[in-house]
Structures are given as C-alpha cells and as structure tokens.
Motif scaffolding. Structure first.
Motif, PDB file in Angstrom:
ATOM      1  N   PHE A  81       0.857  -1.190   0.000  1.00  0.00           N
ATOM      2  CA  PHE A  81       0.000   0.000   0.000  1.00  0.00           C
ATOM      3  C   PHE A  81       0.892   1.240   0.000  1.00  0.00           C
ATOM      4  CE2 PHE A  81      -2.999  -3.083   1.933  1.00  0.00           C
ATOM      5  CZ  PHE A  81      -4.010  -2.966   0.980  1.00  0.00           C
ATOM      6  N   GLU A  82       0.602   2.142  -0.930  1.00  0.00           N
ATOM      7  CA  GLU A  82       1.459   3.319  -1.095  1.00  0.00           C
ATOM      8  C   GLU A  82       1.436   4.196   0.155  1.00  0.00           C
ATOM      9  OE1 GLU A  82       0.364   5.797  -4.382  1.00  0.00           O
ATOM     10  OE2 GLU A  82       2.031   7.189  -4.067  1.00  0.00           O
ATOM     11  N   ASN A  83       0.248   4.452   0.687  1.00  0.00           N
ATOM     12  CA  ASN A  83       0.123   5.342   1.848  1.00  0.00           C
ATOM     13  C   ASN A  83      -0.756   4.771   2.956  1.00  0.00           C
ATOM     14  OD1 ASN A  83       1.651   7.725   1.003  1.00  0.00           O
ATOM     15  ND2 ASN A  83       0.075   7.952  -0.576  1.00  0.00           N
ATOM     16  N   LEU A  88      -1.066   2.267   4.952  1.00  0.00           N
ATOM     17  CA  LEU A  88      -0.643   1.678   6.226  1.00  0.00           C
ATOM     18  C   LEU A  88       0.331   2.575   6.984  1.00  0.00           C
ATOM     19  CD1 LEU A  88      -0.327  -2.123   5.347  1.00  0.00           C
ATOM     20  CD2 LEU A  88      -2.208  -0.931   6.489  1.00  0.00           C
ATOM     21  N   LYS A  89       0.582   3.764   6.435  1.00  0.00           N
ATOM     22  CA  LYS A  89       1.414   4.711   7.190  1.00  0.00           C
ATOM     23  C   LYS A  89       0.638   5.121   8.443  1.00  0.00           C
ATOM     24  CE  LYS A  89       3.937   6.150   3.094  1.00  0.00           C
ATOM     25  NZ  LYS A  89       3.993   7.093   1.959  1.00  0.00           N
ATOM     26  N   TRP A  90       1.368   5.462   9.449  1.00  0.00           N
ATOM     27  CA  TRP A  90       0.781   5.668  10.773  1.00  0.00           C
ATOM     28  C   TRP A  90      -0.423   6.630  10.768  1.00  0.00           C
ATOM     29  CZ3 TRP A  90       4.453   6.559  15.582  1.00  0.00           C
ATOM     30  CH2 TRP A  90       3.685   6.607  16.758  1.00  0.00           C
ATOM     31  N   GLY A  98       3.637  -4.540   4.176  1.00  0.00           N
ATOM     32  CA  GLY A  98       3.204  -3.407   4.982  1.00  0.00           C
ATOM     33  C   GLY A  98       4.254  -2.310   4.927  1.00  0.00           C
ATOM     34  N   HIS A  99       3.797  -1.086   4.681  1.00  0.00           N
ATOM     35  CA  HIS A  99       4.725   0.056   4.606  1.00  0.00           C
ATOM     36  C   HIS A  99       4.016   1.227   5.276  1.00  0.00           C
ATOM     37  CE1 HIS A  99       7.620   2.883   2.819  1.00  0.00           C
ATOM     38  NE2 HIS A  99       6.595   3.665   2.601  1.00  0.00           N
ATOM     39  N   CYS A 100       4.453   1.736   6.379  1.00  0.00           N
ATOM     40  CA  CYS A 100       5.615   1.356   7.142  1.00  0.00           C
ATOM     41  C   CYS A 100       5.262   1.640   8.607  1.00  0.00           C
ATOM     42  CB  CYS A 100       6.850   2.167   6.709  1.00  0.00           C
ATOM     43  SG  CYS A 100       6.491   3.936   6.540  1.00  0.00           S
TER      44      CYS A 100
HETATM   45  C1  XIL Z   1       5.080   8.859  -0.927  1.00  0.00           C
HETATM   46  C2  XIL Z   1       3.747   8.664  -1.608  1.00  0.00           C
HETATM   47  O1  XIL Z   1       3.938   8.085  -2.864  1.00  0.00           O
HETATM   48  C3  XIL Z   1       3.013   9.963  -1.720  1.00  0.00           C
HETATM   49  O2  XIL Z   1       1.703   9.747  -2.215  1.00  0.00           O
HETATM   50  C4  XIL Z   1       2.947  10.637  -0.351  1.00  0.00           C
HETATM   51  O3  XIL Z   1       2.375  11.889  -0.490  1.00  0.00           O
HETATM   52  C5  XIL Z   1       4.320  10.765   0.260  1.00  0.00           C
HETATM   53  O4  XIL Z   1       4.930   9.508   0.306  1.00  0.00           O
HETATM   54  N1  XIL Z   1       9.689   6.943  -0.009  1.00  0.00           N
HETATM   55  C6  XIL Z   1       8.775   6.236   0.724  1.00  0.00           C
HETATM   56  C7  XIL Z   1       7.342   6.320   0.385  1.00  0.00           C
HETATM   57  O5  XIL Z   1       9.165   5.449   1.588  1.00  0.00           O
HETATM   58  O6  XIL Z   1       6.532   6.133   1.493  1.00  0.00           O
HETATM   59  C8  XIL Z   1       7.025   7.623  -0.281  1.00  0.00           C
HETATM   60  O7  XIL Z   1       5.675   7.606  -0.695  1.00  0.00           O
HETATM   61  C9  XIL Z   1       7.946   7.844  -1.456  1.00  0.00           C
HETATM   62  C10 XIL Z   1       9.367   7.897  -1.033  1.00  0.00           C
END
Ligand code: XIL
Length: 610
Positions: A298-300, A302-304, A332-334
């Motif tokens: 998941f791109e965003n 699962l972020k806190w 899971g990130h992160c």
């Molecule tokens: C980025 C996302 O892609 C964006 O949508 C969000 O606004 C900011 O974070 N390194 C990482 C990711 O570890 O979590 C980042 O993702 C990109 C750079």
C-alpha cells in the motif's frame, strides 16, 4: 570525472552532416563529446556574461538563496549555486531568469547549452531537478522548450536544441531554469543560448541523449547476468510417470503451466482503488494487479497517520482481504517513519517527554502489526533512517531495535524489513547514504533485532546507475546475510525509450542477483502515481514502453510453459523458472492434474497412474 560520461553521451548528429556544416568540435580532453560551434551567422541570445546579474544581486528571500561560485577545473570558471529552501506551489516561483538580447524568428533553430551538477538533494532519487524553459517573456508565456531534467553529482554538459515557436524581438523571450522543487542545492554554469537561424535543422544540432554505461546491446554485464539467472532463478523439474505395477509410462503427454513466480514482482497500490472504486478505472486497476503482480504494497494506507483514520482503515482492511483472497502477497509500509511530518500530529507534542513518546510509538507498532497479523507477508518496520531520525535523536538508537522486536511479537509471520533510498539509485554514488545504511543494519543485527530484509527503494532520475555497479552494491549488502528487495522502483524521466531500456536492464540485473527476492514499483497507473512520468500505463491505460518491457520479461521471458511427452524411462525433464505450476498429464484417454511448487534447487515429481 568528466571522461566518465563520454561513453554514454551521444550526439543526435550524423557525423557527415556535422562536418559539412561545421557545427561540431571536440572539447579538449573529451573527444567523444560533441559541442556546438557557432557558424558565422550564429547569434548568442544571452549577454556575454550571463551570471553578472547574480553577482550583483543577492537573493535570500527565505525560499531560496543564490550565489556565484568560482571553479578551477572546468571549461567555465563560474557557476550559480542555487539552494532551494522551501518548495513553492509551482516550480517557476523560484527560477534563474535570462532575457534574450537578440531577436528570434519563428522557425529558427535554437540551442541551449549548460553544465550542471547536484550538490545536495534530499529527494529520493538523490538528484537535484531543474526544468529548463524557453518561453515568451510575458503572458501567456508560450513555451518552445520545457525540459524537466534531474542532474547527477558530477558536472555534466547538457545540450537542448529546439525550434523557435514565434517571432520575438530582443527582450521578449527568456530562458529560465526553474528550481521550485523539494529542497536541494544545484550548480549551473557555462550557460549559452544560441540562434542558428532558419537554415539549420534542429535535428542537426547536438542533443544530449541521456543514457548509462552498459546500455549497449553487447555490454559485457549481460552475459554474466543471463548465466546467473539460469543458475539462480531456475530449477530442474522432473516428472516421472509409472503405472500401477511401477513400470515407466512412456509417451504420455505433459503440459506444464506456470501459475505464479517464486520471485516477487509487484507494485504499490491504493486501497481505495481496490476496495471502493466501481468505475471503469477501478476495474482496470484491479485487473492489472491480477495480471501483472504477485505482491503489492500500500502506497500510503498503512502509514501511521492514515492507519489512525478509522474510515481509511476499514477500506484498507477490505482491500487487504481482497488481495489475500486473490493470492497476492501484501507488504506493509511502514510502521515507523521517524520524522515529525510523517507522524500523527499528537506525537510531536510528546517530544519533551521521552517516556510518553516511547510508549506512544511502541503501542502503535504493537497495535498495527497485531491487527494485521496473518494478512501481511512483510513489514517495513523502519523507513528512511538516514534522513529521518527525529525519534532516534530523542530515544537513542536502541529504540529501533525495540520496534523490530515488538513487530516480531505482534506478527510472528511477516518478514521484517528496513527500507531506505539512494542506495541503488542516484547513480550508485551516494556513498554517505550507503555507508550509513550498512552501519545501521549491522547495528540492528548485532543488537538482536529480528531484521530479515533489506529494502532498497529504487527511485531513479537521469542518473541511471550502470548495471555492473548495481551488482557491486548488491554484493556489498548481500554480505549482511539478509534478503534484499527493491521496494519502490520508478524512473521519473520523459524519454520513454530510455525509461524502457533501463527498466529492462534494472530488472535483469536485480533478478540475476541471488540475494534479491523481489522488485516492486511505486505505482503503475499514471492516474494514481506520485511521479506520473514513472507510470507503466498512461491515464487512458495504454501501455508505455517501460510497462511493455516489464511485461515482456516478467510474463514472457521469465515465465515457463511447456508441452511434451514422457520418454522411455517415463520421465519428462525441464529446466523452469522457480514458482508454482499446474501440470496436466494425458494418457490412455484419461487426464490428471497436479499442483507443484518448483524451488530453485529443483524437484522430482513421481506420479503413479492407476
Ligand atoms: C510517498 C507517496 O507516494 C506519496 O503519495 C505521499 O504523499 C508521500 O509519500 N519513499 C517512501 C514512500 O518510503 O513512502 C514515499 O511515498 C515515497 C518515497
């Protein structure tokens, strides 16, 4: 330093034509790089000393600073050093501006040339950005050249040829270097803008084609990589067919169909597109995941901060279930991204109370990892510790060990990763970042942190790390004894062919290294991509050359399907890519199917026909 680029900087000019019009001359000491020489009729569009204005005027407005620095080892002696402190809303809000000193006619062939290098770049590529624009100096700012480029850490000359779109008198057109990007320090020097007039073709002017060492079809690294892929990514599959009495059954037909690769091929995804989007885009988004990937992250979601948003959490859990149901592994990130801006707002308020801060973080790790237990194949426990260390600064480095231990307790099955950027990317030249990463990982392992995976993001700009250098970096980190995964690959450049070439070569180099277990891109669709240039599919879902390169490798070249017959000993033998297979046997009018997992060490499948 300068020489290194000669081998992969190519001119767009045909040598014959060049000599005929006399446009090319060698730079002393760098014979391979062509440079435009003025023709008698060539007109310089800039002042003789374009940097004069910057020496007189000190810019320091809280958003950026500019100074002129002296250089001794370059063909030019002064450069502008521009430090972007704060990213404005639009890139042109911070820019170096040069008005023209001479007229241009519509159709004239123009050439902008300059040298540039990155001094500092906290962006994930490790490269500073500038968008080079040539435009009408006033509304509506019609642009004849608009070239966003990222620059590497070594000085490099750029040539950008283009055609004048309008007739403008002196002072009515301008050259800008837009610098309103994330905080960075860039140096630009040797700036020229030349008008070659209407009788020279733009295609005859020198043009910087970006490239990398090892891009050539016969580059030596290719053979070695192919041999390693053969050795490490495949296994011997033997099917042995006997009848009820144990006698071999020959001439039975065998169909081998690969179902899933053992190696992780994946992308970042958006939970809402999976769980909540009933549009045509949502449908195609999900279909593409099923077709292209066996793993996602998941791109965003699962972020806190996003995790603590209850509505978003429900969507994310629903998406994770859908992925699990379809046999797609989820990373899971992160759990901890230790800079205030990536943490929920209330966390920063605890900065004066380290015990409360420690507890708030630890509870979070236990809660999130525990809730998702069993649904995730992997966790990035710690993200980007080189740049983002606000929490470690207060709690000490041992806090990192604690986060790993708590994650392990809460979810004993997920493989626990650390993740950082500019390890493989930034030309492979960000030594400070690499050294810090190695030290941090070694520290965590020494302290007993259950770290089992090394994540390398892999966000690229123009400084494309040569494949043989990728292998060297991987060898270095492989010595730490843990799995390596590329977690966030993308290539944010406009040249689609170069993007496709590097996609192919990056995947090939990485796939060939025995310690690498997977490659994930940071998105695949332009409509949902943090760097839309980096997407594999355009907004209308047409596939870009880089996406085609991915599919050609992952779904064709590195995919095994085979048909044949058992021999006199009842055996059918095949060397196949490690993964899951369905094998169908046909004999005497009856058929049987078996599901088989082939590891890279090989497998023998005995089938008795009764
Ligand atoms: C980025 C996302 O892609 C964006 O949508 C969000 O606004 C900011 O974070 N390194 C990482 C990711 O570890 O979590 C980042 O993702 C990109 C750079």
């Amino acid at each position: 330093m300068f020489m290194n680029f000669a081998s992969h900087l190519v001119s767009g000019i045909q040598p014959g034509i060049l000599i005929a019009v006399g446009l090319l001359a060698a730079v002393p000491g760098n014979a391979a790089e062509p440079v435009a020489q003025p023709l008698p009729s060539t007109v310089s569009l800039l002042e003789a000393d374009p940097l004069a204005g910057f020496r007189q005027r000190k810019i320091q407005d809280g958003r950026w600073t500019v100074e002129v620095v002296a250089l001794f080892d370059q063909p030019f002696h002064q450069a502008v050093r521009a430090r972007t402190l704060r990213r404005p809303a639009r890139p042109y809000e911070i820019q170096l501006n040069f008005r023209t000193r001479a007229a241009v006619q519509a159709g004239d062939a123009l050439l902008v040339s300059f040298y540039a290098r990155t001094v500092e770049a906290p962006a994930e590529t490790g490269e500073a950005m500038t968008a080079v624009v040539f435009e009408r100096a006033g509304e509506p700012y019609t642009k004849w050249l608009d070239a966003p480029i990222s620059v590497g850490r070594d000085w490099k000359q750029f040539h950008l040829p283009f055609r004048a779109g309008e007739t403008r008198s002196a002072g009515e057109a301008q050259l800008n270097f837009q610098l309103g990007f994330d905080p960075q320090v860039i140096e630009i020097g040797g700036i020229q803008a030349m008008n070659y007039g209407s009788r020279v073709k733009v295609s005859d002017l020198p043009a910087t084609r970006f490239g990398y060492r090892g891009q050539e079809a016969d580059a030596p690294w290719r053979g070695a990589a192919a041999a390693r892929i053969e050795q490490w990514r495949k296994g011997d599959l033997t099917i042995h067919l006997t009848d009820a009495t144990g006698q071999p059954v020959s001439n039975a037909s065998v169909a081998v169909r690969m179902k899933r690769h053992a190696f992780g091929f994946g992308s970042a995804v958006v939970a809402g597109m999976i769980a909540r989007d009933e549009s045509e885009h949502g449908r195609r988004y999900r279909d593409t995941i099923l077709k292209l990937y066996n793993k996602v992250v998941f791109e965003n979601d699962l972020k806190w901060p996003q995790w603590e948003n209850q509505a978003n959490r429900r969507t994310t859990l629903q998406a994770a279930r859908w992925l699990n149901d379809h046999g797609i592994a989820v990373r899971g990130h992160c759990l901890v991204w230790p800079a205030w801006r990536y943490l929920p707002r209330d966390v920063e308020r605890l900065r004066g109370d380290s015990e409360a801060l420690r507890l708030r973080i630890n509870r979070h790790v236990t809660e999130e990892a525990g809730t998702l237990r069993g649904m995730l194949a992997e966790w990035d426990v710690l993200n980007e510790p080189y740049t983002n260390h606000a929490l470690m600064d207060i709690l000490g480095p041992h806090a990192m060990v604690e986060w790993f231990k708590l994650a392990r307790q809460a979810d004993p099955t997920a493989r626990l990763f650390i993740n950082d950027y500019a390890i493989l990317s930034a030309g492979g030249k960000d030594k400070a970042h690499q050294d810090h990463y190695e030290r941090t990982i070694q520290f965590l392992l020494d302290q007993g942190a259950p770290l089992e995976g090394i994540g390398m993001q892999g966000h690229f700009g123009h400084d494309l790390t040569p494949p043989d250098k990728l292998i060297q970096i991987l060898d270095r980190f492989a010595a730490l004894g843990q799995a390596i995964q590329v977690t966030e690959h993308d290539i944010n450049i406009h040249d689609e062919q170069l993007q496709a070439d590097y996609t192919r070569d990056f995947l090939t180099a990485l796939f060939s290294h025995p310690s690498v277990t997977g490659i994930l891109t940071w998105g695949f669709w332009e409509g949902r991509h943090w760097r839309p240039n980096g997407a594999y599919f355009r907004r209308d879902w047409s596939v870009k050359p880089a996406g085609q390169a991915w599919m050609d490798l992952v779904l064709k070249q590195w995919w095994t399907n085979a048909d044949g017959r058992t021999g006199p000993t009842g055996e059918f033998k095949l060397r196949a890519f490690a993964g899951d297979y369905e094998i169908t046997l046909l004999h005497g009018g009856k058929s049987r199917a078996a599901q088989v997992t082939l590891p890279r060490g090989g497998k023998r499948v005995a089938v008795q026909w009764d």
